[in-house]
Design an enzyme around this catalytic site. Sequence first.
Site, PDB file in Angstrom:
ATOM      1  N   GLY A 240       8.308  -1.503   7.503  1.00  0.00           N
ATOM      2  CA  GLY A 240       9.144  -2.326   6.640  1.00  0.00           C
ATOM      3  C   GLY A 240       9.242  -3.769   7.070  1.00  0.00           C
ATOM      4  N   GLU A 282       6.353   1.662  12.642  1.00  0.00           N
ATOM      5  CA  GLU A 282       5.192   1.908  11.778  1.00  0.00           C
ATOM      6  C   GLU A 282       4.924   0.750  10.833  1.00  0.00           C
ATOM      7  OE1 GLU A 282       6.616   5.404   9.740  1.00  0.00           O
ATOM      8  OE2 GLU A 282       5.986   6.716  11.358  1.00  0.00           O
ATOM      9  N   CYS A 351      -7.128  -6.320 -20.255  1.00  0.00           N
ATOM     10  CA  CYS A 351      -6.547  -6.443 -21.589  1.00  0.00           C
ATOM     11  C   CYS A 351      -5.124  -5.904 -21.637  1.00  0.00           C
ATOM     12  CB  CYS A 351      -7.455  -5.774 -22.608  1.00  0.00           C
ATOM     13  SG  CYS A 351      -8.907  -6.800 -22.863  1.00  0.00           S
TER      14      CYS A 351
HETATM   15  C1  LIG Z   1       4.777   2.691   3.781  1.00  0.00           C
HETATM   16  C2  LIG Z   1       5.310   3.237   5.032  1.00  0.00           C
HETATM   17  C3  LIG Z   1       5.361   2.442   6.194  1.00  0.00           C
HETATM   18  C4  LIG Z   1       4.923   1.000   6.230  1.00  0.00           C
HETATM   19  O1  LIG Z   1       5.700   0.126   5.492  1.00  0.00           O
HETATM   20  P1  LIG Z   1       5.414  -1.456   5.624  1.00  0.00           P
HETATM   21  O2  LIG Z   1       6.433  -2.061   4.739  1.00  0.00           O
HETATM   22  O3  LIG Z   1       4.044  -1.713   5.159  1.00  0.00           O
HETATM   23  O4  LIG Z   1       5.608  -1.823   7.052  1.00  0.00           O
HETATM   24  C5  LIG Z   1       5.803   3.034   7.348  1.00  0.00           C
HETATM   25  N1  LIG Z   1       6.204   4.313   7.385  1.00  0.00           N
HETATM   26  C6  LIG Z   1       6.195   5.110   6.275  1.00  0.00           C
HETATM   27  C7  LIG Z   1       6.637   6.513   6.379  1.00  0.00           C
HETATM   28  C8  LIG Z   1       5.755   4.598   5.073  1.00  0.00           C
HETATM   29  O5  LIG Z   1       5.752   5.376   3.990  1.00  0.00           O
END
Ligand SMILES: *Cc1c(COP(=O)(O)O)cnc(C)c1O
Length: 428
Positions: A240, A282, A351
């Site tokens: 995130g 992540e 389109c």
């Molecule tokens: C999409 C996702 C992320 C990564 O989100 P970002 O905004 O790209 O950092 C991390 N963990 C999970 C479980 C996700 O679904």
Amino acid sequence: MNLHYQTNDKGHLAIGGADALDLAQEYGTPLYVVDEMRVRENYRRVYQAFSQEYKKFQIFYAAKANTNLAVMRILEEEGSGIDAVSPGEIYTSLLAGFEPERILYTGNNITTTELEFALKSGVRINVDSVSQLQRLAELPRSDGLKISFRVNPMVGAGHHDHCITGGELSKFGIMEHEAVDVYNMALDLGFRPVGIHTHIGSGILDPEPFKLAVKVLMDVAGQVHGETGVNFEFIDFGGGLGIPYTPDEPQLEIETFAREITRLFKEKIYEYGLNNPTLCIEPGRYIVGDASYLLTRVNTVKQSYRKFVGVDAGFNTLLRPTMYGSYHHILVGDKPEARAQENLDVAGNICESGDLFARERPLPKIKEGDVLAIMNAGAYAFSMASQYNSRPRPAEVLVRKGEVDIIRERETFADLLSKQNLPVRLLK
Ligand SMILES: *Cc1c(COP(=O)(O)O)cnc(C)c1O
């Protein structure tokens, strides 16, 4: 201007040491261009910020942001793990060289067949529901399996409603107040729960909701540890981390962010007597988002009720502006520094009237034949591309120190038809 780009001695946009105009000329447009060093720099910046505050730290790169094999290989070389959300991403990650132990599979509404696939491939399964847990327990060789749970902490955040993955409306994870019961259930079923996970949303530039989620998850972890005796090997706060898309959006202060998160984390592991679990995050967007450009060539300049600049890419190539109303900054390849002179609508070749990369965007003078560079096209860009309007997906190139490699070939008409069959009775 918080957006990152480079120019060369001709004043053109340079990507990884290559001239954007030369790339467009040589490989055709639309073209995705990945700057290898930028991917590495982004990874290292996050890694250093966290690991200098807390040694046991691991990044699980969120593959769905960009699943190109070369990009994934680069991150494997850097030491990343993978956050995979589907069997296809597990498959791709294994092919990219990731050890199964470094792949965390966080699936939502997945079938038993998919669970079986994950189990066989030896990746770590991050369980999203009691249903998933019970179905996993019925599979052979699941006894004693190390698992983790995704918890919905009642906190959500993100750049768009579709990207908020925590809170009351979110379909993800188990509820925080059922966590103790669910961990007990897992123990009763013979699993070894060793992790806890959350992911509250995407495109977060304000650290506050993230910090709140960390606090809630740590309290849940502490409670689960206290009441069930589970020892956490890892605690994963998800992704995130946002990047600026407009020139005046702030950069996420990664060092401050890391310091605040790890401080909270350390306070809580002390408070609950947790045994130095690995801290995991992540990030997807933060690592690959600003490392790629989408190059597209202007073929039409048209004064209609408004002034349109028509290009050879569309929302099939880059969906975010149409899907989320996202802003993507646009540079003119031969004069990225040029001042804006008029407001233009930059429209694609699909389109549908929603096929716009920019509406009323202040831009320099643009003429037919110009190459435009759409910035921040590394995350949720190619990975969301489609063949809509029967337009083959574009090529991707990787650039490093001026050296260019094609990492995905441009699709052809044959690719559009490759899985179709015409029944014999319809043959002409
Ligand atoms: C999409 C996702 C992320 C990564 O989100 P970002 O905004 O790209 O950092 C991390 N963990 C999970 C479980 C996700 O679904």
